[in-house]
Design an enzyme around this catalytic site. Structure first.
Site, PDB file in Angstrom:
ATOM      1  N   GLY A   1      66.625  22.988  33.357  1.00 56.25           N
ATOM      2  CA  GLY A   1      65.947  23.240  32.166  1.00 56.25           C
ATOM      3  C   GLY A   1      66.970  22.736  30.904  1.00 56.25           C
ATOM      4  O   GLY A   1      67.547  21.649  31.165  1.00 56.25           O
ATOM      5  N   GLY A  54      65.368  22.862  40.124  1.00 58.84           N
ATOM      6  CA  GLY A  54      64.908  22.679  38.893  1.00 58.84           C
ATOM      7  C   GLY A  54      66.054  22.682  37.917  1.00 58.84           C
ATOM      8  O   GLY A  54      66.944  22.747  38.260  1.00 58.84           O
ATOM      9  N   GLU A 103      53.106  41.109  51.736  1.00 60.62           N
ATOM     10  CA  GLU A 103      52.048  40.259  51.031  1.00 60.62           C
ATOM     11  C   GLU A 103      51.915  40.376  49.566  1.00 60.62           C
ATOM     12  O   GLU A 103      52.501  41.373  49.084  1.00 60.62           O
ATOM     13  CB  GLU A 103      50.741  41.110  51.592  1.00 60.62           C
TER      14      GLU A 103
END
Length: 433
Positions: free
Chosen positions: A20, A18, A147
């Site tokens: 920014g 990604g 989890e």
């Protein structure tokens, strides 16, 4: 930067994750240890961006909290460009989740807000103010083999260290942070901030998670750069059936006057943790539904139980499957041998016990026949009762006979003679029958 490039001889770039406003984040591999990390490199090398990147590495390393992204390394490339090696995260940002789900359920929003408050509390303990808390700087990290997710607060590039003389501002009109999540005092002066500034930003994030929209900005920019306050909204104005504790907590975080605002993020974390604990205690328990029972008998995978000693051991009646490898007794004999010896001594008793049910059946049949015979004999010896209708007939006839009058001839004999003399005078004689 392209895939395959090496940074400072330590990391090899794999693919971008990604980007920014300040830099690009790559997934990279440590050449010596083959460890996967996230590497942030500057998009446009500049002194201010370089300073922010180095300060982010220093501040994140000083905090060292589970809910703050971990920084592994900070160095420069061969060309003199700064980079930052951080923990590789898997999952999505809070902004991505809000874009996908619009708003979150109250327990999930409370849990995320609690972990954000804990991360901010760890930073405030080091006198560090984040100043740019927003959903895109909160990552929901999915750890392998577990989890759920772990909340990670990112981007301490514009954070303020209260222990140092910090005069950093951005190129965006001299404003440090994102205006939609900034407190009134931060918008008025980026340097006049404290822990309550992050409390306000956390309140905006909580409001957005619960309602799906950001609260109406409390400050309105007028002509001449004057500011006018607007009333602070509440979550209950946008969402029905919101918990009163959450509604009040968010309202206290969004107080425009920081003197009336919650002072510490630890208090926010404790309130949210208490809310989650109480909800877990009062939530209805979900009982597991049993699978439908099959008509046929299911086969068992576990070994059969030990046979009873009342069965014979001459190879009949399924008693020969006891192995010889059962645990040994103190005298050296096996448990199987002991069971067989006891069974042999009680073989006669076992045989007699097998005839028990048949004997009981015969005795039960004889007792039933005797009971039937007694009942039939008693019924035959008893006189037959007179029908109720015949009894009523005899009584009526008796009453009628009693009501009849007695003839006068039976009481006075002269009554008959007078009638016969009258007949002679008339010249008639009574006919004889």
């Amino acid at each position: 930067m392209i895939a395959g490039n090496r940074l400072g001889g330590r990391y090899r770039l794999l693919h971008p994750l990604g980007e920014g406003a300040m830099g690009i984040v790559w997934e990279a591999e440590h050449i010596a240890t083959s460890r996967r990390v996230a590497v942030k490199v500057l998009r446009v090398p500049s002194p201010s961006h370089r300073y922010r990147l180095c300060r982010e590495a220093r501040l994140c390393g000083a905090i060292a909290h589970r809910n703050v992204v971990e920084v592994h390394d900070a160095s420069e490339t061969d060309a003199g460009e700064a980079y930052l090696a951080m923990q590789l995260l898997h999952g999505e940002t809070l902004a991505d989740r809000l874009c996908r789900k619009r708003r979150l359920e109250q327990p999930e929003a409370a849990r995320i807000g609690r972990d954000i408050a804990r991360a901010l509390a760890a930073a405030h303990a080091k006198n560090i103010i984040h100043r740019d808390l927003k959903p895109s700087n909160v990552f929901l990290h999915q750890e392998p083999g577990t989890e759920g997710f772990v909340v990670k607060v990112l981007d301490f590039g514009v954070a303020k260290d209260l222990n140092a003389d910090d005069t950093l501002v951005t190129e965006r009109n001299g404003v440090v942070g994102t205006p939609a999540y900034m407190s009134p005092e931060q918008l008025a002066s980026p340097h006049d901030v404290d822990a309550r500034t992050d409390v306000y930003s956390l309140g905006v994030v909580l409001f957005e998670m619960l309602t799906g929209v950001r609260p109406v900005y409390p400050l309105e920019l007028k002509e001449g750069h004057s500011l006018r306050l607007r009333p602070t909204p509440r979550v209950s104005d946008y969402v029905m059936n919101v918990d009163a504790e959450l509604d009040d907590l968010v309202a206290y975080c969004l107080e425009q006057d920081r003197q009336q605002r919650i002072a510490k993020t630890t208090a926010v974390a404790d309130r949210l943790d208490l809310y989650l604990a109480l909800r877990a205690c009062t939530a209805p328990r979900v009982t597991e539904s049993w699978p439908p029972r099959e008509a046929r008998r299911a086969t068992r995978d576990w070994p059969p139980p030990e046979p009873r000693i009342t069965q014979s051991w001459n190879g009949r009646e399924g008693a020969s499957w006891i192995p010889e490898t059962l645990p040994s007794r103190p005298d050296g004999s096996t448990a199987a041998a002991m069971v067989r010896s006891q069974a042999a001594s009680t073989n006669a008793a076992a045989t007699s016990m097998r005839w028990g049910p048949q004997t009981l059946n015969v005795l039960g049949g004889l007792m039933s026949l005797i009971l039937v015979a007694v009942m039939v004999g008693d019924r035959m010896a008893r006189p037959a009762p007179m029908p109720a209708k015949a009894e009523r007939g005899i009584a009526s006839v008796t009453a009628e006979l009693a009501a009849l009058q007695r003839p006068k001839c039976l009481d006075d004999p002269t009554v008959g003679d007078e009638s016969r003399s009258a007949e002679k005078a008339q010249g008639t004689t009574p006919k004889k029958k």
